[in-house]
Design a protein around this motif. Structure first.
Motif, mmCIF file in Angstrom:
data_model
loop_
_atom_site.group_PDB
_atom_site.id
_atom_site.type_symbol
_atom_site.label_atom_id
_atom_site.label_comp_id
_atom_site.label_asym_id
_atom_site.label_seq_id
_atom_site.Cartn_x
_atom_site.Cartn_y
_atom_site.Cartn_z
ATOM 1 N N SER A 23 47.261 38.397 -22.482
ATOM 2 C CA SER A 23 47.589 36.981 -22.363
ATOM 3 C C SER A 23 49.082 36.794 -22.161
ATOM 4 C CB SER A 23 47.165 36.226 -23.627
ATOM 5 O OG SER A 23 45.789 36.307 -23.816
ATOM 6 N N VAL A 24 49.423 35.702 -21.521
ATOM 7 C CA VAL A 24 50.815 35.326 -21.321
ATOM 8 C C VAL A 24 50.985 33.902 -21.839
ATOM 9 C CG1 VAL A 24 52.628 34.901 -19.615
ATOM 10 C CG2 VAL A 24 51.052 36.827 -19.313
ATOM 11 N N TYR A 25 52.066 33.686 -22.571
ATOM 12 C CA TYR A 25 52.346 32.376 -23.147
ATOM 13 C C TYR A 25 53.705 31.880 -22.685
ATOM 14 C CZ TYR A 25 48.526 33.606 -26.213
ATOM 15 O OH TYR A 25 47.297 33.981 -26.693
ATOM 16 N N LYS A 26 53.810 30.590 -22.518
ATOM 17 C CA LYS A 26 55.087 29.956 -22.195
ATOM 18 C C LYS A 26 55.583 29.277 -23.457
ATOM 19 C CE LYS A 26 57.590 27.065 -19.102
ATOM 20 N NZ LYS A 26 58.751 27.884 -18.849
ATOM 21 N N VAL A 27 56.897 29.309 -23.670
ATOM 22 C CA VAL A 27 57.514 28.661 -24.826
ATOM 23 C C VAL A 27 58.461 27.583 -24.316
ATOM 24 C CG1 VAL A 27 58.970 28.971 -26.850
ATOM 25 C CG2 VAL A 27 57.368 30.769 -26.192
ATOM 26 N N LEU B 58 49.862 19.099 -22.553
ATOM 27 C CA LEU B 58 49.702 20.557 -22.519
ATOM 28 C C LEU B 58 48.416 20.940 -23.230
ATOM 29 C CD1 LEU B 58 53.320 21.550 -23.555
ATOM 30 C CD2 LEU B 58 52.374 21.558 -21.244
ATOM 31 N N ARG B 59 47.710 21.918 -22.666
ATOM 32 C CA ARG B 59 46.476 22.385 -23.300
ATOM 33 C C ARG B 59 46.697 23.736 -23.948
ATOM 34 N NH1 ARG B 59 43.473 20.958 -18.226
ATOM 35 N NH2 ARG B 59 43.427 23.200 -17.929
ATOM 36 N N ASP B 60 45.864 24.023 -24.900
ATOM 37 C CA ASP B 60 45.833 25.329 -25.545
ATOM 38 C C ASP B 60 47.153 25.652 -26.246
ATOM 39 O OD1 ASP B 60 44.424 27.512 -26.352
ATOM 40 O OD2 ASP B 60 44.481 28.562 -24.441
ATOM 41 N N LEU B 61 47.686 24.669 -26.982
ATOM 42 C CA LEU B 61 48.886 24.923 -27.787
ATOM 43 C C LEU B 61 48.556 25.982 -28.819
ATOM 44 C CD1 LEU B 61 50.166 21.294 -28.431
ATOM 45 C CD2 LEU B 61 50.974 22.914 -26.714
ATOM 46 N N ARG B 62 49.488 26.888 -29.062
ATOM 47 C CA ARG B 62 49.216 28.013 -29.954
ATOM 48 C C ARG B 62 50.067 27.997 -31.210
ATOM 49 N NH1 ARG B 62 45.138 31.676 -28.553
ATOM 50 N NH2 ARG B 62 44.286 30.811 -26.640
ATOM 51 N N VAL B 63 51.390 27.900 -31.049
ATOM 52 C CA VAL B 63 52.292 28.008 -32.188
ATOM 53 C C VAL B 63 53.421 26.996 -32.030
ATOM 54 C CG1 VAL B 63 53.944 29.524 -33.372
ATOM 55 C CG2 VAL B 63 51.824 30.482 -32.471
ATOM 56 N N ALA B 64 53.804 26.381 -33.140
ATOM 57 C CA ALA B 64 54.991 25.527 -33.175
ATOM 58 C C ALA B 64 55.921 26.102 -34.234
ATOM 59 C CB ALA B 64 54.621 24.093 -33.498
ATOM 60 N N ARG C 165 65.556 14.653 -37.248
ATOM 61 C CA ARG C 165 65.219 15.319 -35.995
ATOM 62 C C ARG C 165 64.784 16.742 -36.275
ATOM 63 N NH1 ARG C 165 69.764 14.563 -31.630
ATOM 64 N NH2 ARG C 165 70.525 16.359 -32.770
ATOM 65 N N ALA C 166 63.735 17.155 -35.593
ATOM 66 C CA ALA C 166 63.229 18.521 -35.713
ATOM 67 C C ALA C 166 63.191 19.138 -34.321
ATOM 68 C CB ALA C 166 61.837 18.518 -36.331
ATOM 69 N N LYS C 167 63.946 20.223 -34.156
ATOM 70 C CA LYS C 167 63.902 20.978 -32.900
ATOM 71 C C LYS C 167 62.853 22.064 -33.098
ATOM 72 C CE LYS C 167 67.671 22.084 -30.700
ATOM 73 N NZ LYS C 167 68.932 22.770 -30.313
ATOM 74 N N ILE C 168 61.883 22.120 -32.205
ATOM 75 C CA ILE C 168 60.803 23.091 -32.339
ATOM 76 C C ILE C 168 60.565 23.820 -31.021
ATOM 77 C CG2 ILE C 168 59.683 21.738 -34.150
ATOM 78 C CD1 ILE C 168 57.595 20.892 -32.118
ATOM 79 N N ASN C 169 60.070 25.033 -31.132
ATOM 80 C CA ASN C 169 59.579 25.789 -29.981
ATOM 81 C C ASN C 169 58.058 25.758 -30.053
ATOM 82 O OD1 ASN C 169 62.110 26.487 -29.062
ATOM 83 N ND2 ASN C 169 62.120 28.449 -30.083
ATOM 84 N N VAL C 170 57.443 25.388 -28.958
ATOM 85 C CA VAL C 170 55.981 25.306 -28.882
ATOM 86 C C VAL C 170 55.512 26.268 -27.809
ATOM 87 C CG1 VAL C 170 54.023 23.801 -28.357
ATOM 88 C CG2 VAL C 170 55.977 22.894 -29.597
ATOM 89 N N SER C 171 54.489 27.055 -28.125
ATOM 90 C CA SER C 171 53.945 27.967 -27.116
ATOM 91 C C SER C 171 52.541 27.538 -26.737
ATOM 92 C CB SER C 171 53.943 29.410 -27.636
ATOM 93 O OG SER C 171 53.037 29.559 -28.698
ATOM 94 N N PHE C 172 52.215 27.810 -25.469
ATOM 95 C CA PHE C 172 50.882 27.529 -24.970
ATOM 96 C C PHE C 172 50.501 28.605 -23.979
ATOM 97 C CE2 PHE C 172 53.957 25.194 -22.521
ATOM 98 C CZ PHE C 172 53.585 25.360 -21.197
ATOM 99 N N LYS C 173 49.211 28.819 -23.852
ATOM 100 C CA LYS C 173 48.706 29.898 -23.015
ATOM 101 C C LYS C 173 48.632 29.460 -21.560
ATOM 102 C CE LYS C 173 44.806 33.077 -22.824
ATOM 103 N NZ LYS C 173 43.522 33.425 -23.417
ATOM 104 N N PHE C 174 49.067 30.350 -20.666
ATOM 105 C CA PHE C 174 48.900 30.116 -19.250
ATOM 106 C C PHE C 174 47.421 30.237 -18.898
ATOM 107 C CE2 PHE C 174 53.441 31.273 -18.438
ATOM 108 C CZ PHE C 174 53.774 30.134 -17.749
ATOM 109 N N GLU C 175 46.959 29.363 -18.041
ATOM 110 C CA GLU C 175 45.568 29.431 -17.593
ATOM 111 C C GLU C 175 45.468 30.260 -16.334
ATOM 112 O OE1 GLU C 175 44.093 25.485 -17.124
ATOM 113 O OE2 GLU C 175 44.335 25.020 -19.240
ATOM 114 N N ASP C 176 44.332 30.905 -16.174
ATOM 115 C CA ASP C 176 44.070 31.687 -14.961
ATOM 116 C C ASP C 176 43.674 30.787 -13.818
ATOM 117 O OD1 ASP C 176 44.642 34.050 -16.262
ATOM 118 O OD2 ASP C 176 42.571 34.311 -16.938
#
Length: 70
Positions: free
Chosen positions: A4-8, A34-40, A59-70
């Motif tokens: 799997s590949v995820y974008k942050v 965004l779909r399929d959010l994984r981690v914040a 204020r909260a700065k966060i990194n969110v990752s989600f999975k790339f779709e095929d």
């Protein structure tokens, strides 16, 4: 099992009440487009102050990752 590949992405949420609500607002808004959010991950917490030093917003700065779709 396939790999799997995820974008942050980095988001900043704000709230007049708390850091928790600021982070939740950012994740909730991201979930609308965004779909399929994984981690914040909380990266940084800070506050916006007025001219007298009173807290105007959390204020909260966060990194969110989600999975790339095929």
């Amino acid at each position: 099992m396939s790999e799997s590949v995820y974008k942050v992405i980095e988001l900043v949420g704000t709230s007049k009440d708390s850091w928790e609500k600021a982070a939740a607002a950012a994740v909730e808004r991201a979930g609308k487009t965004l779909r399929d959010l994984r981690v914040a991950e909380i990266v940084k917490l800070d506050m916006q102050l007025d001219a007298k030093g009173k807290v105007e917003a959390y204020r909260a700065k966060i990194n969110v990752s989600f999975k790339f779709e095929d």
